[in-house]
Design an enzyme around this catalytic site. Structure first.
Site, short mmCIF file in Angstrom:
data_model
loop_
_atom_site.label_atom_id
_atom_site.label_comp_id
_atom_site.label_asym_id
_atom_site.label_seq_id
_atom_site.Cartn_x
_atom_site.Cartn_y
_atom_site.Cartn_z
N GLU A 1 0.70 -1.05 -0.02
CA GLU A 1 0.22 0.02 -0.04
C GLU A 1 1.02 1.41 0.03
OE1 GLU A 1 -4.03 -1.59 2.49
OE2 GLU A 1 -2.30 -0.94 3.56
C1 TNX Z 1 -4.47 -3.91 4.66
S1 TNX Z 1 -2.96 -6.03 3.91
C2 TNX Z 1 -3.16 -3.73 5.02
C3 TNX Z 1 -2.92 -3.46 6.54
C4 TNX Z 1 -4.42 -3.11 7.14
C5 TNX Z 1 -5.41 -4.33 6.84
C6 TNX Z 1 -6.43 -4.54 7.66
C7 TNX Z 1 -1.83 -5.27 4.08
C8 TNX Z 1 -0.74 -5.85 3.39
N1 TNX Z 1 -2.17 -4.17 4.52
O1 TNX Z 1 -2.35 -1.96 6.75
O2 TNX Z 1 -4.14 -3.23 8.59
O3 TNX Z 1 -5.68 -3.99 5.57
O4 TNX Z 1 -7.25 -5.49 7.06
#
Ligand code: TNX
Length: 523
Positions: free
Chosen positions: A336
């Site tokens: 992300e």
């Molecule tokens: C996505 S999954 C994220 C996290 C959040 C999560 C909540 C991922 C690699 N990153 O930063 O905590 O969703 O479900």
């Protein structure tokens, strides 16, 4: 003390591998367990012959090299049974014995497989090494009746059904992840979680140690990370806070290792770094401190890719983390990174992935890292919702290995259904059957099973404050994911019935599990 009639009848039954009728008629004080009623399902189960009865005179026999495993077994059985269960190097002649030994028991069993033999006079557990013995101990625990409280203890018949189990894992990596950043969980809570996951032969615990809200691991060369990023109020909604000192982290690494679990530390970068930038504004491009954040947004922060101090920071953190981590993997996040341009992201990963190798570790990251050529020697953790991923598939052709954590199947932080009081739902609702009914080896159509190291169940902690919250979202789904990682066979009906029989164990351990209506829970 009144003993129910059904219990007395059950006591009169022969101690053979429990026929279904015996299971049904047994009361809560002496349920007969069947040899195959184990999670994760063993490879081979051969019931037969009279079972073994644990008594006050039973001894645990183990060589000095297997003392650690013998202690884990004794610790598990003594409180429940009230028996002394001394650990001895050589059992006296004629003693009823649980015998542990390592030796060459065949390449097929590998480092974690075991052979468990149960006869009237003894239980023998054999493996190539202690990790295999420990796995066998977890099986043996499930073959005894669920622990009961002290008031009814003396009426229990601690019997193990007769026969042989030969067992070894399908995948080498069977992980769980706990997010320490969004809500900090204390070392004691982490240890409790380690105990709870180790029962299902999970062998890696990934700790997500930093994110936008907080920084949870002591780094000596950058002390404000924890002084500011680990201060009270740095959890989501301004709740909680805290961090692990190096001593606490090392103690956790040892505690986990004693249960054959390897800790994988994660520092997420180049995104998810707001807490680090609050503590050290020099890590932003304009040098200005951003406001602390305790909301649950993601994707807004980024390290400054063009600034040299970024790489000094990253290398210091990697060096200090590697020095306190004996395990092979160091996780550098990479997910992300929406506030980093694609070109900057590549520049960053090309520089940082090799830094992990420089300090002797294998780089591990979320699947976005697969875009960088340097990820060819790394492990990518797949968290997507799709059944193919071209970027990851291309990296796999260059050598990248994969751990499967598809968010819509393996994320323990997602709600079970719309009524679930805690958890998120962006990846969908994940009931027990959803968590169980997929294959980590074949889910991605463009990634061959040979590239899949295993599976991991992440538990993000935006909505989790206390141990009960962890347990309620983890169990029973963690058991489902653990079976996908360990067991070669796959059957929902079989898992469903073994899980139903397992429920009383969680009850008696005080584990706050979710009583899914998909399961017929034993009383
Ligand atoms: C996505 S999954 C994220 C996290 C959040 C999560 C909540 C991922 C690699 N990153 O930063 O905590 O969703 O479900």
């Amino acid at each position: 003390m009144r003993v129910p009639l059904a219990a007395l009848l059950a006591l009169a039954l022969p101690l053979t591998a429990a026929p279904a009728a015996a299971t049904a008629s047994a009361s809560a004080t002496s349920p007969a367990v069947s040899l195959g009623s184990v999670i994760p399902a063993p490879v081979e189960v051969h019931p037969g012959g009279p079972g073994f009865r644990l008594t006050a005179g039973t001894v645990i026999e183990a060589p000095a090299t297997a003392l650690n495993v013998a202690r884990r077994l004794a610790e598990a059985l003594r409180p429940a049974t009230g028996f002394p269960l001394p650990i001895v190097a050589h059992a006296p002649h004629g003693a009823r014995v649980i015998s542990l030994a390592t030796g060459a028991v065949g390449a097929r069993l590998g480092g974690e497989g075991y052979r468990l033999g149960v006869r009237e006079s003894e239980v023998t557990l054999r493996a190539n090494g202690n990790a295999g013995l420990f796995a066998g101990v977890q099986t043996l625990r499930q073959l005894l009746p669920p622990a009961i409280d002290a008031s009814t203890r003396q009426h229990a018949r601690w019997t193990v059904p007769g026969g042989t189990i030969v067992d070894y894992p399908r995948f080498a990596y069977r992980g769980a992840m706990l997010d320490e950043a969004r809500h900090f969980h204390s070392p004691d809570e982490i240890k409790q979680y380690i105990d709870e996951i180790s029962r299902f032969k999970v062998n890696y615990l990934h700790l997500h140690l930093a994110d936008d809200q907080g920084w949870r691991i002591q780094i000596d060369s950058w002390p404000r990370l924890t002084r500011i990023g680990g201060a009270p109020g740095t959890g989501v909604d301004g709740v909680g806070g805290g961090y692990l000192t190096k001593a606490q982290y090392r103690d956790l690494v040892r505690y986990a290792a004693d249960r054959y679990i390897t800790i994988v530390p994660e520092i997420d970068m180049p995104g998810h770094v707001n807490a680090a930038q609050v503590a050290y504004p020099s890590l932003t491009c304009d040098g200005k401190a951003p406001p602390p954040r305790t909301d649950t947004d993601v994707g807004y922060s980024s390290l400054c890719i063009g600034k040299e101090i970024t790489y000094k920071f990253v290398e210091d953190v990697i060096r200090e983390l590697a020095a306190m981590t004996p395990g092979p993997y160091l996780h550098i996040g990479g997910d992300e990174a929406h506030a980093t341009t694609a070109a900057d992201y590549l520049t960053f990963e090309q520089r940082v992935l090799p830094l992990v190798a420089k300090y002797g570790k294998t780089a591990y990251g979320w699947n976005e890292i697969a875009a960088a050529p340097a990820a060819s020697t790394a492990v990518a953790q797949y968290w997507g919702l799709d059944t193919s991923n071209a970027t990851l598939a291309a990296a796999v052709k260059r050598g990248t290995k994969v751990v499967m954590s598809p968010a819509n199947l393996a994320y323990l932080d997602q709600k079970y259904n719309p009524q679930t009081p805690i958890g998120l739902d962006w990846a969908g609702y994940i009931e027990v059957r959803t968590a169980y009914d997929w294959d980590p080896g074949t889910l991605l159509s463009d990634v061959p099973a040979s590239a899949v190291l295993g599976v991991e169940a992440p538990l993000w902690s935006e909505t989790l404050r206390k141990m009960d919250d962890i347990e309620f979202l983890a169990f029973p789904r963690l058991a489902a994911i653990a079976e996908l990682g360990w067991s070669h066979a796959h059957s929902w009906e079989s898992f469903r019935s073994r899980l139903g029989a397992y429920g009383p164990r969680w009850d008696r351990q005080g584990v706050d599990f979710y009583r899914s209506t998909q399961i017929d829970w034993a009383g």
